[in-house]
Design a protein around this motif. Structure first.
Motif, short mmCIF file in Angstrom:
data_model
loop_
_atom_site.label_atom_id
_atom_site.label_comp_id
_atom_site.label_asym_id
_atom_site.label_seq_id
_atom_site.Cartn_x
_atom_site.Cartn_y
_atom_site.Cartn_z
N LYS A 196 -24.00 53.77 -7.97
CA LYS A 196 -22.87 52.90 -8.33
C LYS A 196 -23.21 52.02 -9.54
O LYS A 196 -22.41 51.89 -10.48
N VAL A 197 -24.38 51.40 -9.53
CA VAL A 197 -24.79 50.56 -10.67
C VAL A 197 -24.92 51.40 -11.94
O VAL A 197 -24.52 50.98 -13.03
N ILE A 228 -25.41 39.43 -6.25
CA ILE A 228 -25.14 40.57 -5.37
C ILE A 228 -25.90 40.46 -4.05
O ILE A 228 -25.54 41.09 -3.05
N ALA A 246 -19.84 43.09 -2.88
CA ALA A 246 -20.95 43.72 -3.59
C ALA A 246 -20.45 44.76 -4.58
O ALA A 246 -20.99 44.91 -5.69
N TYR A 247 -19.40 45.48 -4.21
CA TYR A 247 -18.85 46.52 -5.07
C TYR A 247 -18.35 45.93 -6.38
O TYR A 247 -18.55 46.51 -7.45
N TRP A 252 -25.71 52.63 -3.75
CA TRP A 252 -25.67 51.46 -4.62
C TRP A 252 -26.39 51.72 -5.94
O TRP A 252 -25.97 51.21 -6.99
N VAL A 291 -22.62 54.74 2.87
CA VAL A 291 -23.12 53.63 2.06
C VAL A 291 -24.60 53.43 2.33
O VAL A 291 -24.99 52.82 3.33
N ALA A 306 -24.80 40.42 0.81
CA ALA A 306 -25.71 41.16 1.69
C ALA A 306 -26.36 40.22 2.71
O ALA A 306 -26.42 40.52 3.91
N THR A 353 -21.40 44.82 -8.62
CA THR A 353 -22.19 45.87 -9.27
C THR A 353 -21.67 46.18 -10.67
O THR A 353 -22.44 46.59 -11.54
N PHE A 407 -19.01 44.53 1.71
CA PHE A 407 -19.04 45.76 0.90
C PHE A 407 -18.25 45.58 -0.39
O PHE A 407 -18.75 45.85 -1.48
#
Length: 263
Positions: free
Chosen positions: A37-38, A185, A206-207, A34, A29, A189, A210, A203
């Motif tokens: 992922k986005v 988001i 945030a996942y 990220w 990660v 964090a 996204t 995690f």
């Protein structure tokens, strides 16, 4: 943000305490993780809409389902993390997860205010089943754990789709929704950095976020200017985001910065 912490604090037997010989089946990660992922969330949104527009809703769902199954089967045939195989599966999950949420709303008339809680319950059920061991993606080294991981990923995509469409439909629009989720988001964090939220919980929070973040950005770029978008269209946005994903994944595969092992 790392997910090396696990939720299982039970003492391990000598057998379980031995170092694992099997390779991890997920990437590290990192910032690149990220970003990609986005990008996958955005292409899932526009590609789903584009397929439904060109092929029709039912053929599009059928094709998306076949591609989804094929990508997961391919993913399960490898014993380690391979960048292009992993991210291809994520893209297919994104497309099919979007279709699943859209079928409930468009096809069955289920409002987003109901579908979003339903997908949240589905995700909670997956987490509850998985909680007995660990929710950390760093431990995805077996097919059983990988199955739980992909079930969670699919639920997060469906939940994120419903949440993003819900905020856009109540007056925020796609740009306003993108700003909202960009701010949201940062919350997990910062909470993790401040010691308030564990690594694994941060995690997955945030996942989930996204998904509506990337989808809102892609919809804003594709929507006509008369509706507050940039007016690029579904095709160009899907193509441009695909090129960006391919470029990032190629970089990761060549640099191995996300933990891909040498062949």
């Amino acid at each position: 943000m790392s997910t090396e912490h696990v939720l299982d604090h039970r003492p391990e037997s000598p057998v379980r305490a031995r170092p694992r010989a099997s390779a991890s089946k997920v990437p590290e990660v990192t910032v690149c993780f990220w970003i990609v992922k986005v990008l996958t969330t955005g292409i899932g949104e526009t590609a789903s809409d584009l397929l439904a527009k060109v092929l029709g809703p039912i053929p599009a769902v059928g094709l998306g389902g076949l591609a989804f199954v094929a990508a997961l089967v391919l993913r399960c045939t490898v014993r380690r993390y391979v960048a292009w195989i992993y991210w291809t599966a994520v893209v297919m999950v994104s497309v099919f997860g979007t279709m699943a949420a859209d079928v409930l709303h468009v096809g069955l008339g289920v409002p987003y205010t109901l579908s979003a809680p339903l997908f949240l319950l589905a995700l909670a059920a997956v987490f509850a089943l998985r909680y007995a061991r660990t929710l950390s993606i760093d431990t995805v080294r077996t097919r059983r754990r990988e199955g739980f991981s992909w079930a969670a990923v699919l639920a997060t995509f469906a939940l994120g789709t419903a949440a993003g469409d819900l905020t856009a439909s109540i007056g925020l629009g796609y740009l306003g929704s993108a700003v909202l989720f960009a701010v949201a988001i940062a919350v997990p964090a910062l909470a993790h950095r401040g010691g308030v939220l564990g690594a694994v919980s941060a995690f997955w929070a945030a996942y989930v976020i996204t998904r509506p973040l990337g989808a809102s950005l892609a919809d804003w770029m594709a929507d006509p200017s008369g509706r507050g978008g940039l007016g690029w269209g579904l095709g160009p946005v899907t193509l441009s985001w695909t090129v960006a994903i391919v470029a990032f994944v190629a970089f990761l595969a060549l640099s191995r910065r996300d933990g891909e092992a040498a062949v």
